[in-house]
Design a protein around this motif. Structure first.
Motif, PDB file in Angstrom:
ATOM      1  N   VAL A 218       0.191  -1.597   0.146  1.00  0.00           N
ATOM      2  CA  VAL A 218       0.427   0.006   0.190  1.00  0.00           C
ATOM      3  C   VAL A 218       0.628   1.425   0.064  1.00  0.00           C
ATOM      4  O   VAL A 218       0.476   2.370   0.338  1.00  0.00           O
ATOM      5  CB  VAL A 218      -0.830   0.123   2.036  1.00  0.00           C
ATOM      6  N   GLY A 219       1.919   1.224  -0.193  1.00  0.00           N
ATOM      7  CA  GLY A 219       2.657   2.379  -0.632  1.00  0.00           C
ATOM      8  C   GLY A 219       3.581   2.636   0.815  1.00  0.00           C
ATOM      9  O   GLY A 219       4.280   3.931   0.676  1.00  0.00           O
ATOM     10  N   LYS A 220       4.120   2.035   1.808  1.00  0.00           N
ATOM     11  CA  LYS A 220       3.922   2.676   2.875  1.00  0.00           C
ATOM     12  C   LYS A 220       5.687   1.829   3.443  1.00  0.00           C
ATOM     13  O   LYS A 220       6.381   2.795   3.986  1.00  0.00           O
ATOM     14  CB  LYS A 220       3.881   2.452   4.064  1.00  0.00           C
ATOM     15  N   ARG A 221       6.179   1.348   2.066  1.00  0.00           N
ATOM     16  CA  ARG A 221       7.509   0.872   2.085  1.00  0.00           C
ATOM     17  C   ARG A 221       7.920   0.237   0.782  1.00  0.00           C
ATOM     18  O   ARG A 221       7.098  -0.036   0.001  1.00  0.00           O
ATOM     19  CB  ARG A 221       7.248  -0.519   2.637  1.00  0.00           C
ATOM     20  N   PHE A 222       9.144  -0.099   0.331  1.00  0.00           N
ATOM     21  CA  PHE A 222       9.507  -0.337  -0.562  1.00  0.00           C
ATOM     22  C   PHE A 222      10.957  -1.671  -0.334  1.00  0.00           C
ATOM     23  O   PHE A 222      11.736  -1.358   0.406  1.00  0.00           O
ATOM     24  CB  PHE A 222      10.708   0.476  -1.570  1.00  0.00           C
ATOM     25  N   ILE A 223      10.511  -2.438  -1.244  1.00  0.00           N
ATOM     26  CA  ILE A 223      11.386  -3.647  -1.137  1.00  0.00           C
ATOM     27  C   ILE A 223      12.799  -4.017  -2.060  1.00  0.00           C
ATOM     28  O   ILE A 223      12.034  -3.648  -3.085  1.00  0.00           O
ATOM     29  CB  ILE A 223      10.670  -4.451  -1.176  1.00  0.00           C
ATOM     30  N   LEU A 224      13.824  -4.101  -1.435  1.00  0.00           N
ATOM     31  CA  LEU A 224      14.525  -4.508  -2.382  1.00  0.00           C
ATOM     32  C   LEU A 224      15.540  -5.623  -1.582  1.00  0.00           C
ATOM     33  O   LEU A 224      15.478  -5.838  -0.771  1.00  0.00           O
ATOM     34  CB  LEU A 224      15.590  -3.095  -1.895  1.00  0.00           C
ATOM     35  N   GLN A 225      14.944  -6.184  -3.230  1.00  0.00           N
ATOM     36  CA  GLN A 225      15.636  -7.921  -3.046  1.00  0.00           C
ATOM     37  C   GLN A 225      16.599  -8.141  -4.024  1.00  0.00           C
ATOM     38  O   GLN A 225      16.209  -8.017  -4.735  1.00  0.00           O
ATOM     39  CB  GLN A 225      13.984  -9.033  -2.848  1.00  0.00           C
TER      40      GLN A 225
ATOM     41  N   ARG B  15      -7.526  -8.236  -5.368  1.00  0.00           N
ATOM     42  CA  ARG B  15      -6.619  -9.255  -5.251  1.00  0.00           C
ATOM     43  C   ARG B  15      -6.015  -8.457  -4.153  1.00  0.00           C
ATOM     44  O   ARG B  15      -5.182  -7.312  -5.012  1.00  0.00           O
ATOM     45  CB  ARG B  15      -6.461 -10.451  -5.922  1.00  0.00           C
ATOM     46  N   ARG B  16      -5.186  -8.719  -3.116  1.00  0.00           N
ATOM     47  CA  ARG B  16      -4.280  -8.610  -2.425  1.00  0.00           C
ATOM     48  C   ARG B  16      -2.787  -8.586  -3.287  1.00  0.00           C
ATOM     49  O   ARG B  16      -2.684 -10.004  -2.711  1.00  0.00           O
ATOM     50  CB  ARG B  16      -4.482  -8.437  -1.062  1.00  0.00           C
ATOM     51  N   VAL B  17      -2.196  -8.163  -3.408  1.00  0.00           N
ATOM     52  CA  VAL B  17      -1.103  -8.762  -3.778  1.00  0.00           C
ATOM     53  C   VAL B  17      -0.378  -7.672  -4.387  1.00  0.00           C
ATOM     54  O   VAL B  17      -0.080  -6.199  -3.579  1.00  0.00           O
ATOM     55  CB  VAL B  17      -1.137  -9.311  -5.534  1.00  0.00           C
ATOM     56  N   ALA B  18       1.311  -8.117  -3.315  1.00  0.00           N
ATOM     57  CA  ALA B  18       2.928  -6.760  -3.903  1.00  0.00           C
ATOM     58  C   ALA B  18       2.894  -7.107  -4.803  1.00  0.00           C
ATOM     59  O   ALA B  18       3.559  -7.823  -5.461  1.00  0.00           O
ATOM     60  CB  ALA B  18       3.385  -7.268  -2.543  1.00  0.00           C
TER      61      ALA B  18
END
Length: 464
Positions: free
Chosen positions: A70-77, A354-357
């Motif tokens: 929902v835009g409160k974090r950003f994922i770095l993998q 649908r809930r999906v990142a």
């Protein structure tokens, strides 16, 4: 309320599932072990070994992924395409951690968001292959499938699948995890001193000046806040760090799947964030069956051939109660296809609520063979897929929650282009990967800066 305290939507245990029910389905990309009894004995041994991660770490990551959605974090993998046992070495591990920390500094500074750091290591020892057999000079042997399974040397002895390698891989994963945790707990990731993360050759990078300005800005901000509050901000001395790998080798994953006290259900405790690769994401396949029963957040690689209906049906099976933070779709379309293939998937998932990142893997769809025979990826194509993914999400009214990158902290020459404008002739200079080409340190840092610039461009209001 912090991420660890925030409640996760309760869900029900999946029906008719056990950690071994995948064995009733077709399991692709599995090695043919010559000794079934030896394989079973290794499974029992792995079941008795301590887990590599904890259930509360897994649930904390799930909450953070829900926030990224929902835009409160950003994922770095990010991390290696395939780890090797020989690379379980302190210098390589610390350099890999350094580059991810440096990238996260760029992202935190530019996006003004907390970053979820997920290493693609401590278990990335198995790789899918396009063919079961490999031929060289008229000799045919089983393909190298990663150090979990066999060895890269092209000899009959090296290529025989050996289940004992899973035990060795578990030990290497544990050593990697232990070292990373020790570094972080010892202040390696201290935001008071991000300059400590510099790799030895960063000063020679064309990006060094821009990065050093960011480092100085963060240091000034930390000192200002501590002056205002009248004391040190202790939680800046460490960061959360999670691990991930493709859960390809199902006997290994089954043996590491546990129940824990005071929690319902089953957890894969070999990693925080397992994912299913594009080659094994069949709706009725063994990997999908295994994944539907574990409580970890899970990733699914989506290639250009995936249809909206397939994406929806996978969500039905893998996240039937629409739990936030549970499901991550990692799209890997290729720079020439992303603007055509991605929007229908985004629209279908959004339409159905649908809930999906969503994450972008700009590496795997852009692999090619250079004129001199080296497997490579062009930085311009990687950059284009990242930028076009941001554009596609902006147009669909969805959000790109993160990126998934194959990278290393070493000064390798495996991908062409980037700040130093590497060309095909440079590939031979320092090409080390055993499987897929990786971004080197400079190229990784450049991608992080590109993400910041692209997000700023999208956020700008349209000119009147």
């Amino acid at each position: 309320m912090n991420a660890q305290d925030r409640p996760v939507t309760p869900v029900n245990a999946p029906a008719a599932w056990t950690r071994s029910s995948w064995r009733t389905k077709t399991a692709l990309q599995q090695p043919n072990y010559p000794d079934a009894e030896a394989l079973a004995a290794v499974g029992r041994e792995l079941e008795a070994l301590p887990p590599l991660v904890t259930s509360w770490e897994v649930l904390a990551l799930k909450r953070q992924i829900a926030e990224a959605e929902v835009g409160k974090r950003f994922i770095l993998q990010g991390g290696d395409c395939a780890e090797s046992f020989a690379d379980c070495e302190s210098g390589l591990i610390s350099n890999r951690l350094k580059v991810l920390l440096q990238m996260s500094v760029v992202l935190v500074h530019g996006l003004h968001l907390p970053v979820v750091r997920i290493g693609r290591f401590a278990g990335q020892y198995a790789k899918p292959r396009s063919a079961d057999l490999e031929e060289r000079d008229g000799v045919t042997l089983p393909s190298y499938r990663g150090d979990f399974i066999n060895a890269p040397e092209f000899t009959p002895e090296a290529r025989i699948p050996d289940p004992r390698r899973m035990v060795k891989g578990h030990a290497r994963s544990a050593m990697t995890m232990n070292f990373v945790r020790a570094l972080i707990d010892g202040g390696f990731a201290d935001l008071h001193h991000p300059e400590y993360w510099d790799l030895g050759w960063v000063a020679r990078s064309p990006l060094a000046e821009e990065y050093q300005k960011m480092v100085s800005g963060i240091g000034d901000a930390v000192r200002f806040m501590e002056t205002v509050t009248g004391g040190p901000i202790d939680n800046l001395s460490r960061v959360d760090f999670y691990t991930s790998h493709e859960a390809l080798l199902l006997p290994y994953e089954e043996a590491q799947t546990r129940q824990v006290p005071r929690q319902w259900g089953w957890f894969n405790l070999s990693t925080h964030f397992p994912w299913i690769g594009m080659r094994t994401a069949q709706l009725d396949g063994a990997h999908t069956e295994y994944f539907r029963g574990i409580r970890n957040p899970i990733g699914i690689k989506l290639g250009p051939s995936v249809t909206p209906d397939q994406a929806l049906r996978l969500a039905d099976v893998l996240n039937p109660e629409n739990e936030p933070g549970r499901l991550v779709y990692i799209h890997r379309m290729g720079a020439g296809k992303v603007l055509e293939k991605l929007p229908p998937l985004l629209e279908a998932m959004k339409r159905e609520g649908r809930r999906v990142a969503w994450m972008c893997d700009p590496m795997h769809g852009n692999t090619e063979t250079a004129a001199n025979g080296y497997k490579t990826r062009r930085f311009d194509n990687i950059r284009a897929e990242v930028e076009q993914s941001f554009d596609a999400h902006a147009a669909a009214g969805t959000r790109l929650a993160g990126v998934h990158l194959e990278l290393t902290g070493e000064n390798v020459t495996e991908c062409t282009g980037g700040a130093r404008e590497l060309v095909d002739a440079d590939l031979a200079r320092d090409y080390r990967t055993t499987v897929d080409p990786r971004l080197n340190y400079e190229q990784s840092l450049e991608i992080a800066m590109l993400i910041v610039r692209k997000q700023a461009q999208i956020a700008q209001p349209a000119s009147l």
